[in-house]
Design an enzyme around this catalytic site. Structure first.
Site, PDB file in Angstrom:
ATOM      1  N   GLY A 175       2.815   2.319  10.795  1.00  0.00           N
ATOM      2  CA  GLY A 175       3.772   3.418  10.643  1.00  0.00           C
ATOM      3  C   GLY A 175       4.504   3.770  11.922  1.00  0.00           C
ATOM      4  O   GLY A 175       5.129   4.825  12.014  1.00  0.00           O
ATOM      5  N   GLU A 214      -5.179  -4.917  10.626  1.00  0.00           N
ATOM      6  CA  GLU A 214      -4.163  -3.881  10.804  1.00  0.00           C
ATOM      7  C   GLU A 214      -4.423  -3.139  12.123  1.00  0.00           C
ATOM      8  O   GLU A 214      -5.261  -2.223  12.165  1.00  0.00           O
ATOM      9  CB  GLU A 214      -4.226  -2.871   9.652  1.00  0.00           C
ATOM     10  CG  GLU A 214      -3.921  -3.456   8.300  1.00  0.00           C
ATOM     11  CD  GLU A 214      -3.330  -2.410   7.350  1.00  0.00           C
ATOM     12  OE1 GLU A 214      -2.365  -2.742   6.659  1.00  0.00           O
ATOM     13  OE2 GLU A 214      -3.806  -1.263   7.320  1.00  0.00           O
ATOM     14  N   LYS A 228       0.120   4.269  -0.215  1.00  0.00           N
ATOM     15  CA  LYS A 228      -0.516   5.447   0.412  1.00  0.00           C
ATOM     16  C   LYS A 228      -0.332   6.679  -0.480  1.00  0.00           C
ATOM     17  O   LYS A 228      -0.330   6.543  -1.703  1.00  0.00           O
ATOM     18  CB  LYS A 228       0.031   5.634   1.834  1.00  0.00           C
ATOM     19  CG  LYS A 228      -0.107   4.350   2.656  1.00  0.00           C
ATOM     20  CD  LYS A 228       0.070   4.519   4.133  1.00  0.00           C
ATOM     21  CE  LYS A 228      -0.132   3.172   4.827  1.00  0.00           C
ATOM     22  NZ  LYS A 228      -0.072   3.256   6.268  1.00  0.00           N
ATOM     23  N   ASN A 249       0.870  -1.183   0.000  1.00  0.00           N
ATOM     24  CA  ASN A 249       0.000   0.000   0.000  1.00  0.00           C
ATOM     25  C   ASN A 249       0.905   1.231   0.000  1.00  0.00           C
ATOM     26  O   ASN A 249       1.520   1.539   1.015  1.00  0.00           O
ATOM     27  CB  ASN A 249      -0.892  -0.047   1.253  1.00  0.00           C
ATOM     28  CG  ASN A 249      -1.718   1.219   1.416  1.00  0.00           C
ATOM     29  OD1 ASN A 249      -1.744   2.074   0.533  1.00  0.00           O
ATOM     30  ND2 ASN A 249      -2.380   1.333   2.558  1.00  0.00           N
ATOM     31  N   HIS A 272      -9.506   1.110   4.967  1.00  0.00           N
ATOM     32  CA  HIS A 272      -8.227   1.285   5.675  1.00  0.00           C
ATOM     33  C   HIS A 272      -8.444   2.213   6.864  1.00  0.00           C
ATOM     34  O   HIS A 272      -9.256   3.142   6.803  1.00  0.00           O
ATOM     35  CB  HIS A 272      -7.176   1.858   4.714  1.00  0.00           C
ATOM     36  CG  HIS A 272      -5.794   1.813   5.280  1.00  0.00           C
ATOM     37  ND1 HIS A 272      -5.350   2.750   6.188  1.00  0.00           N
ATOM     38  CD2 HIS A 272      -4.777   0.939   5.099  1.00  0.00           C
ATOM     39  CE1 HIS A 272      -4.102   2.433   6.535  1.00  0.00           C
ATOM     40  NE2 HIS A 272      -3.736   1.349   5.896  1.00  0.00           N
TER      41      HIS A 272
END
Ligand code: 13P
Length: 260
Positions: A173, A167, A11, A9, A95
């Site tokens: 992150g 997730e 982003k 992903n 997400h």
């Protein structure tokens, strides 16, 4: 045996030309891999160019979001038919960044999920708890609600076409990965929800990915867990050598035969 799936992903990173450079390197690094399904999800603006680079390869293209209508007066939105037209096979839905910053809720995610299936896109639906929810020991309840509302209303024939990504928001992150045991606990819980609702035969076919600070050095220990079928990778998917390493680790854990 299920084929593991590693999805990147990207982003809101990479212009179209940067995306081409990245995907060319990933393509070169992954060309020997056949036992892992690989997906890259660039921003909308890079899909056309990345699609050209991926043409004729086994690496699939995915989008990071879509709206739940094939066309219409929805300024700023992108439809499933537009994504298909650019060569997308996958789409990430729900997400946590969409839920947190763009106020997407389970009802909308479910609408998007139904639309993605109607237009033959493979949805990767994300669920996961925040840090405060985990600290309050509500993580199973939170994920159950997300599952019930956004996924569990599908029929049997559709559920087997869905990919679920667990997730935990606190691991995204942050460099703070869920331990393999923490991740497996939630994955086996999601598997139980699937089996209870759809029967073991259908439930066992659904891929459940883990996402949150996946890196080459933690991939193998995560992928060795029986209910972790792959990874949804953020930061490390922006570096071709890290992403390729994650794919190779996934291949090795498959070769070690830990999944049924
Ligand atoms: P990181 O791998 O950067 O933690 O991101 C995970 C993620 O959000 C993938 O969708």
């Amino acid at each position: 045996m299920k084929k593991p799936l590693i999805a990147g992903n990207w982003k809101m990173f990479k212009t179209a030309s940067e995306a081409v450079a990245l995907v060319q390197t990933i393509k070169a690094a992954a060309h020997t891999v056949s036992d892992v399904s690989i997906v890259v999800c660039p921003p909308f603006t890079a899909l056309t160019e990345v699609s050209k680079v991926l043409s004729g390869t086994s690496i699939a293209l995915g989008a990071q979001n879509m709206y739940c209508a094939p066309e219409g007066a929805f300024t700023g939105e992108i439809s499933p038919t537009m994504l298909k037209d650019l060569g997308c096979r996958y789409v990430i839905l729900g997400h946590s960044e969409r839920r947190q910053y763009f106020k997407e809720d389970d009802i909308l995610v479910h609408e998007k999920l139904k639309t993605a299936l109607k237009y033959s896109l493979v949805p990767i639906v994300c669920v996961g708890e925040t840090l405060s929810e985990r600290e309050a020991k509500k993580h199973f309840d939170v994920v159950k609600i997300q599952f019930d509302e956004s996924i569990g209303r599908l029929g049997k024939e559709d559920i087997v076409k869905v990919v679920i990504a667990y997730e935990p928001v606190w691991a995204i992150g942050t460099g703070r990965t869920a331990t393999p045991d923490q991740a497996e606990q939630m994955h086996s819980y999601i598997r139980r929800l699937l089996n209870e609702r759809y029967g073991k035969e259908n439930g066992s076919r659904v891929l459940i990915l883990y996402g949150g600070s996946v890196k080459p050095d933690n991939t193998k220990s995560l992928m060795e867990k029986p209910n972790i079928d792959g990874a949804l990778v953020g930061g490390a998917s922006l570096k071709a050598e890290l992403f390729a390493q994650i794919i190779l680790e996934a291949q090795q854990s498959r070769d070690a035969g830990t999944h049924s």
